[in-house]
Design a protein around this motif. Structure first.
Motif, PDB file in Angstrom:
ATOM      1  N   THR A 106      -2.194  -0.630  10.766  1.00  0.00           N
ATOM      2  CA  THR A 106      -2.201   0.388  10.730  1.00  0.00           C
ATOM      3  C   THR A 106      -2.087   1.740  10.984  1.00  0.00           C
ATOM      4  O   THR A 106      -1.394   1.224  12.724  1.00  0.00           O
ATOM      5  CB  THR A 106      -4.419   0.901  11.164  1.00  0.00           C
ATOM      6  OG1 THR A 106      -5.407  -0.141  10.678  1.00  0.00           O
ATOM      7  CG2 THR A 106      -4.892   2.273  11.155  1.00  0.00           C
ATOM      8  N   LEU A 107      -1.600   2.404  10.904  1.00  0.00           N
ATOM      9  CA  LEU A 107      -0.644   3.611  10.577  1.00  0.00           C
ATOM     10  C   LEU A 107      -1.318   4.654  11.051  1.00  0.00           C
ATOM     11  O   LEU A 107      -2.264   5.108  10.113  1.00  0.00           O
ATOM     12  CB  LEU A 107       0.855   4.179   9.813  1.00  0.00           C
ATOM     13  CG  LEU A 107       1.209   2.696   9.773  1.00  0.00           C
ATOM     14  CD1 LEU A 107       2.600   2.704   8.607  1.00  0.00           C
ATOM     15  CD2 LEU A 107       2.293   2.184  11.451  1.00  0.00           C
ATOM     16  N   HIS A 108      -1.203   5.865  11.436  1.00  0.00           N
ATOM     17  CA  HIS A 108      -1.296   6.829  12.118  1.00  0.00           C
ATOM     18  C   HIS A 108      -0.243   8.092  11.359  1.00  0.00           C
ATOM     19  O   HIS A 108       0.779   7.837  12.261  1.00  0.00           O
ATOM     20  CB  HIS A 108      -2.025   7.612  13.240  1.00  0.00           C
ATOM     21  CG  HIS A 108      -2.524   6.526  13.466  1.00  0.00           C
ATOM     22  ND1 HIS A 108      -4.324   6.623  13.145  1.00  0.00           N
ATOM     23  CD2 HIS A 108      -2.812   4.702  13.992  1.00  0.00           C
ATOM     24  CE1 HIS A 108      -4.646   5.835  13.643  1.00  0.00           C
ATOM     25  NE2 HIS A 108      -3.890   4.845  14.617  1.00  0.00           N
ATOM     26  N   LEU A 109      -0.469   8.435  10.317  1.00  0.00           N
ATOM     27  CA  LEU A 109       0.411   9.420  10.501  1.00  0.00           C
ATOM     28  C   LEU A 109       0.465  10.937  10.819  1.00  0.00           C
ATOM     29  O   LEU A 109      -0.803  11.879  10.408  1.00  0.00           O
ATOM     30  CB  LEU A 109       0.027  10.319   8.244  1.00  0.00           C
ATOM     31  CG  LEU A 109       0.504   8.430   7.885  1.00  0.00           C
ATOM     32  CD1 LEU A 109       0.618   8.797   6.243  1.00  0.00           C
ATOM     33  CD2 LEU A 109       1.893   8.235   8.416  1.00  0.00           C
ATOM     34  N   TYR A 110       0.725  11.395  11.026  1.00  0.00           N
ATOM     35  CA  TYR A 110       0.663  12.836  11.809  1.00  0.00           C
ATOM     36  C   TYR A 110       1.634  14.496  11.419  1.00  0.00           C
ATOM     37  O   TYR A 110       2.494  14.268  10.997  1.00  0.00           O
ATOM     38  CB  TYR A 110       1.347  13.602  13.750  1.00  0.00           C
ATOM     39  CG  TYR A 110       0.239  12.116  14.183  1.00  0.00           C
ATOM     40  CD1 TYR A 110      -0.722  12.660  15.566  1.00  0.00           C
ATOM     41  CD2 TYR A 110       0.417  10.872  14.354  1.00  0.00           C
ATOM     42  CE1 TYR A 110      -2.248  11.908  16.139  1.00  0.00           C
ATOM     43  CE2 TYR A 110       0.445   9.870  15.434  1.00  0.00           C
ATOM     44  CZ  TYR A 110      -0.684  10.531  16.183  1.00  0.00           C
ATOM     45  OH  TYR A 110      -1.937   9.497  16.969  1.00  0.00           O
TER      46      TYR A 110
END
Length: 190
Positions: A106-110
């Motif tokens: 799971t990736l988090h795009l800021y």
């Protein structure tokens, strides 16, 4: 500063221009300038990637990958050799040993405010010399499905090196990341 390299082509569902930092960490509240491990001579900076080039980061952080795209600058021979068997105009390649991580990460795009950023000389990258706080955080998973939905061909290979040697010697526009983490080159001498 730009090298004049054309950007990667648009992808399905691209959305508007924005600057992003991609991480597996969902808790980042502030990005502080740092010197990248891959270039100790660079000045400290906060790094971001623009929306057009964001798919080159749809991978676990340490996953070695090669990304190629059609820009119109490639030779007819290279266009046929690398893209002759696909309708895609972007291809990403990873090693099969990384597939389980790609399937489960799971990736988090800021999304970052653009006011302090300047375009870097490598297409798609932007840098800021001051600390920034993200505007929003999006969570994405199903990275294989995300590639498919965007019309970007994702290829899986036992070793990236035979393909990558050909890419590096071609007229294509490309991006390689974390290649130091790839399996040993099959032609390397022990």
């Amino acid at each position: 500063m730009t090298t004049g390299r054309p950007p990667a082509p648009p992808y399905i569902g691209e959305g508007p221009h924005a600057l992003w930092h991609v991480s597996e960490d969902p808790t980042i509240e502030r990005f502080v300038p740092h010197v990248p491990a891959s270039n100790r001579d660079a000045p400290p900076a906060v790094w971001a990637i623009d929306t057009r080039h964001l798919p080159t980061f749809w991978f676990p952080r340490d996953c070695p990958r090669g990304c190629i795209w059609l820009s119109g600058r490639e030779s007819a021979d290279d266009r046929e050799r690398f893209f002759g068997d696909t309708d895609a105009d972007r291809i990403h390649v990873i090693e099969q040993s990384w597939l389980p991580a790609v399937q489960t990460t799971t990736l988090h795009l800021y999304r970052l405010p653009e006011s302090s950023f300047a375009r870097h000389d490598v297409g798609g990258y932007w840098t800021s010399s001051t600390a920034v706080e993200p505007i929003e955080r999006l969570e994405i998973d199903d990275l294989v499905g995300r590639h498919a939905g965007a019309g970007i061909e994702l290829r899986i290979t036992p070793s990236i090196w035979p393909w990558w040697r050909q890419v590096a010697a071609s007229t294509l526009d490309f991006s390689g990341s974390r290649l130091r983490n790839a399996a040993p080159h099959p032609l390397a001498v022990s």
